[in-house]
Design a protein around this motif. Structure first.
Motif, PDB file in Angstrom:
ATOM      1  N   TYR A 149       0.832  -1.201   0.000  1.00 15.23           N
ATOM      2  CA  TYR A 149       0.000   0.000   0.000  1.00 15.23           C
ATOM      3  C   TYR A 149       0.872   1.259   0.000  1.00 15.23           C
ATOM      4  N   GLU A 150       1.968   1.237   0.772  1.00 10.84           N
ATOM      5  CA  GLU A 150       2.843   2.394   0.800  1.00 10.84           C
ATOM      6  C   GLU A 150       3.560   2.558  -0.543  1.00 10.84           C
ATOM      7  N   ARG A 151       3.911   1.449  -1.182  1.00 14.70           N
ATOM      8  CA  ARG A 151       4.518   1.538  -2.515  1.00 14.70           C
ATOM      9  C   ARG A 151       3.518   2.116  -3.513  1.00 14.70           C
ATOM     10  N   TYR A 152       2.264   1.706  -3.414  1.00 14.07           N
ATOM     11  CA  TYR A 152       1.243   2.137  -4.362  1.00 14.07           C
ATOM     12  C   TYR A 152       0.954   3.634  -4.210  1.00 14.07           C
ATOM     13  N   PHE A 153       0.782   4.085  -2.968  1.00 16.46           N
ATOM     14  CA  PHE A 153       0.395   5.480  -2.725  1.00 16.46           C
ATOM     15  C   PHE A 153       1.592   6.432  -2.624  1.00 16.46           C
ATOM     16  N   GLY A 154       2.786   5.889  -2.385  1.00 21.16           N
ATOM     17  CA  GLY A 154       3.964   6.747  -2.284  1.00 21.16           C
ATOM     18  C   GLY A 154       3.998   7.593  -1.039  1.00 21.16           C
ATOM     19  N   CYS A 155       3.369   7.120   0.037  1.00 19.82           N
ATOM     20  CA  CYS A 155       3.375   7.852   1.307  1.00 19.82           C
ATOM     21  C   CYS A 155       3.081   6.863   2.426  1.00 19.82           C
ATOM     22  N   PRO A 156       3.300   7.254   3.685  1.00 20.50           N
ATOM     23  CA  PRO A 156       2.967   6.349   4.788  1.00 20.50           C
ATOM     24  C   PRO A 156       1.474   6.003   4.800  1.00 20.50           C
ATOM     25  N   VAL A 157       1.156   4.778   5.181  1.00 17.18           N
ATOM     26  CA  VAL A 157      -0.226   4.312   5.280  1.00 17.18           C
ATOM     27  C   VAL A 157      -0.426   3.745   6.684  1.00 17.18           C
ATOM     28  N   ARG A 158      -1.448   4.238   7.367  1.00 16.95           N
ATOM     29  CA  ARG A 158      -1.744   3.779   8.724  1.00 16.95           C
ATOM     30  C   ARG A 158      -3.050   2.997   8.717  1.00 16.95           C
ATOM     31  N   PHE A 159      -3.007   1.789   9.233  1.00 16.46           N
ATOM     32  CA  PHE A 159      -4.176   0.908   9.249  1.00 16.46           C
ATOM     33  C   PHE A 159      -4.843   0.933  10.625  1.00 16.46           C
ATOM     34  N   GLY A 160      -6.030   0.346  10.676  1.00 19.61           N
ATOM     35  CA  GLY A 160      -6.751   0.234  11.937  1.00 19.61           C
ATOM     36  C   GLY A 160      -7.515   1.473  12.346  1.00 19.61           C
ATOM     37  N   GLU A 161      -7.730   2.415  11.404  1.00 24.96           N
ATOM     38  CA  GLU A 161      -8.492   3.626  11.712  1.00 24.96           C
ATOM     39  C   GLU A 161      -9.989   3.365  11.503  1.00 24.96           C
ATOM     40  N   HIS A 162     -10.815   4.314  11.931  1.00 21.73           N
ATOM     41  CA  HIS A 162     -12.266   4.155  11.792  1.00 21.73           C
ATOM     42  C   HIS A 162     -12.755   4.529  10.396  1.00 21.73           C
ATOM     43  N   GLU A 163     -12.022   5.431   9.742  1.00 17.63           N
ATOM     44  CA  GLU A 163     -12.405   5.890   8.410  1.00 17.63           C
ATOM     45  C   GLU A 163     -11.142   6.027   7.558  1.00 17.63           C
ATOM     46  N   ALA A 164     -11.334   6.123   6.257  1.00 19.15           N
ATOM     47  CA  ALA A 164     -10.209   6.383   5.362  1.00 19.15           C
ATOM     48  C   ALA A 164      -9.979   7.885   5.296  1.00 19.15           C
ATOM     49  N   ARG A 165      -8.702   8.302   5.308  1.00 19.69           N
ATOM     50  CA  ARG A 165      -8.370   9.720   5.260  1.00 19.69           C
ATOM     51  C   ARG A 165      -7.169   9.958   4.353  1.00 19.69           C
ATOM     52  N   PHE A 166      -7.282  11.020   3.546  1.00 12.91           N
ATOM     53  CA  PHE A 166      -6.155  11.529   2.774  1.00 12.91           C
ATOM     54  C   PHE A 166      -5.710  12.819   3.461  1.00 12.91           C
ATOM     55  N   TRP A 167      -4.517  12.808   4.082  1.00 14.55           N
ATOM     56  CA  TRP A 167      -4.038  13.988   4.803  1.00 14.55           C
ATOM     57  C   TRP A 167      -3.245  14.870   3.836  1.00 14.55           C
ATOM     58  N   ILE A 168      -3.635  16.154   3.736  1.00 12.22           N
ATOM     59  CA  ILE A 168      -3.073  17.087   2.755  1.00 12.22           C
ATOM     60  C   ILE A 168      -2.596  18.352   3.470  1.00 12.22           C
ATOM     61  N   ARG A 169      -1.454  18.871   3.044  1.00 10.14           N
ATOM     62  CA  ARG A 169      -0.954  20.124   3.614  1.00 10.14           C
ATOM     63  C   ARG A 169      -1.878  21.283   3.238  1.00 10.14           C
ATOM     64  N   ASN A 170      -2.134  22.153   4.194  1.00 10.12           N
ATOM     65  CA  ASN A 170      -3.072  23.249   3.965  1.00 10.12           C
ATOM     66  C   ASN A 170      -2.598  24.204   2.861  1.00 10.12           C
ATOM     67  N   GLU A 171      -1.278  24.391   2.753  1.00  7.92           N
ATOM     68  CA  GLU A 171      -0.800  25.305   1.710  1.00  7.92           C
ATOM     69  C   GLU A 171      -1.083  24.771   0.307  1.00  7.92           C
ATOM     70  N   HIS A 172      -1.148  23.436   0.188  1.00  7.46           N
ATOM     71  CA  HIS A 172      -1.479  22.850  -1.117  1.00  7.46           C
ATOM     72  C   HIS A 172      -2.927  23.143  -1.512  1.00  7.46           C
ATOM     73  N   LEU A 173      -3.789  23.277  -0.513  1.00  5.94           N
ATOM     74  CA  LEU A 173      -5.208  23.515  -0.805  1.00  5.94           C
ATOM     75  C   LEU A 173      -5.447  24.908  -1.397  1.00  5.94           C
ATOM     76  N   GLN A 174      -4.504  25.824  -1.171  1.00  3.46           N
ATOM     77  CA  GLN A 174      -4.680  27.189  -1.672  1.00  3.46           C
ATOM     78  C   GLN A 174      -4.137  27.381  -3.084  1.00  3.46           C
ATOM     79  N   LEU A 175      -3.562  26.330  -3.667  1.00  6.30           N
ATOM     80  CA  LEU A 175      -3.017  26.450  -5.016  1.00  6.30           C
ATOM     81  C   LEU A 175      -4.115  26.804  -6.009  1.00  6.30           C
ATOM     82  N   LYS A 176      -3.818  27.752  -6.880  1.00  3.60           N
ATOM     83  CA  LYS A 176      -4.779  28.152  -7.908  1.00  3.60           C
ATOM     84  C   LYS A 176      -4.710  27.175  -9.083  1.00  3.60           C
ATOM     85  N   LEU A 177      -5.880  26.843  -9.626  1.00  4.00           N
ATOM     86  CA  LEU A 177      -5.931  25.930 -10.761  1.00  4.00           C
ATOM     87  C   LEU A 177      -5.790  26.723 -12.059  1.00  4.00           C
TER      88      LEU A 177
END
Length: 333
Positions: free
Chosen positions: A177-205
């Motif tokens: 899973y970590e190879r596929y997504f290219g980032c750490p993957v944590r199991f055993g959570e209640h929901e699936a989450r994609f954690w994103i840096r807030n500065e990335h959310l402000q990028l203009k398209l």
């Protein structure tokens, strides 16, 4: 009950076949065949979910669900992709995607959780048996991941997840899973989450376009209305089922089996609703013929073939009976 595009099921089955699985027997149990499914039609959401659960039981490789995300192309999302790409910022695109999530292939639900430095796109999965649950979660997480990454490639951006959470215990294949997504993957959570840096959310398209955005929003609104079309009567369920086919159509016995009825019960209940199978088959063919004549440039003989007619003359005769005009005259109007 709500319906949605059958294209998601087609992508799934095609992906399973390419991954070496054998989905055809499961489709056959539901009265369907991949080569006869019409991608322009709709399927009842509850029925699609039953098919997915049965497919999960037939899968041999536990990583199949994860790998299926790669088979969902951007084009399959239709106007929704253009709606997202014409947003002003990445944050607006995420909020718009949440609002129109019913136009995706998800069975779970999306929401957004803001944070101080990291925010999360949260996927709450639908409850299912453990094997089907992992299959659906993996497919929905990897499918969402691929959709976002594909859009970024087209826009020249790099908005990547800092971590991904998965809502089931850590499996033996966790490193894949970590190879596929290219980032750490944590199991055993209640929901699936994609954690994103807030500065990335402000990028203009770079593809932001308010006028085009308004047009695509209207198109997506129309799709939501179509999705909620009721199919509660047996007549409507039969028409929905017949609408899935292209090239040849099942008989009453096959349709009854697909809907969990005997042929005798099917005909009796249709009669109680003032309908009969023969007329419904003609209605399904007529609806498909009108659609193809209006929205495609297919020649008449090709349309006849899609409607299950061996000769175009038989189709022309039937269409004249339905519409009071030949297919060519109808198209010319």
């Amino acid at each position: 009950m709500s319906t949605r595009s059958v294209l998601g099921l087609i992508y799934l089955v095609q992906g399973l076949k390419q991954l070496g699985e054998q989905p055809e027997p499961v489709l056959a149990r539901h009265g369907l065949s991949l080569d006869k499914l019409d991608p322009s039609t709709r399927i009842e959401r509850s029925r699609e979910l039953r098919i997915y659960a049965d497919l999960a039981e037939s899968v041999r490789d536990p990583l199949t669900g994860l790998r299926l995300g790669g088979f969902y192309g951007l084009a399959g999302y239709g106007p929704l992709v253009m709606l997202l790409m014409t947003c002003a910022t990445a944050y607006e695109a995420i909020q718009t995607g949440i609002r129109y999530q019913r136009l995706t292939y998800l069975f779970g639900t999306l929401r957004f959780e803001p944070g101080d430095k990291l925010s999360a796109l949260v996927l709450s999965p639908m409850g299912m048996d453990p094997r089907a649950f992992r299959f659906r979660v993996d497919g929905e997480v990897s499918g969402t991941y691929k959709m976002v990454r594909d859009m970024q490639v087209g826009l020249g951006l790099d908005i990547h997840a800092e971590r991904i959470d998965i809502p089931y215990p850590r499996p033996p294949e966790a490193l894949e899973y970590e190879r596929y997504f290219g980032c750490p993957v944590r199991f055993g959570e209640h929901e699936a989450r994609f954690w994103i840096r807030n500065e990335h959310l402000q990028l203009k398209l770079p593809s932001a376009d308010p006028n085009a955005h308004a047009m695509y929003r209207s198109m997506c609104d129309q799709q939501l209305v179509a999705q909620e079309a009721s199919s509660e009567t047996l007549k409507d369920r039969v028409l929905t089922h017949l609408g899935l086919f292209s090239g040849s159509y099942p008989g009453a016995e096959e349709v009854a089996k697909a809907l969990g009825l005997s042929e005798r019960s099917l005909r009796r209940q249709l009669g109680e609703e003032g309908a009969n199978f023969r007329d419904l088959l003609a209605e399904a063919r007529y609806a498909k013929a009108r659609h193809l004549l209006k929205h495609t440039a297919l020649p008449i003989d090709a349309i006849a073939e899609q409607l299950g007619y061996a000769e175009s003359a038989a189709f022309i005769h039937a269409f004249r009976r339905w519409a009071g005009a030949t297919p060519g005259e109808y198209r010319g109007r």
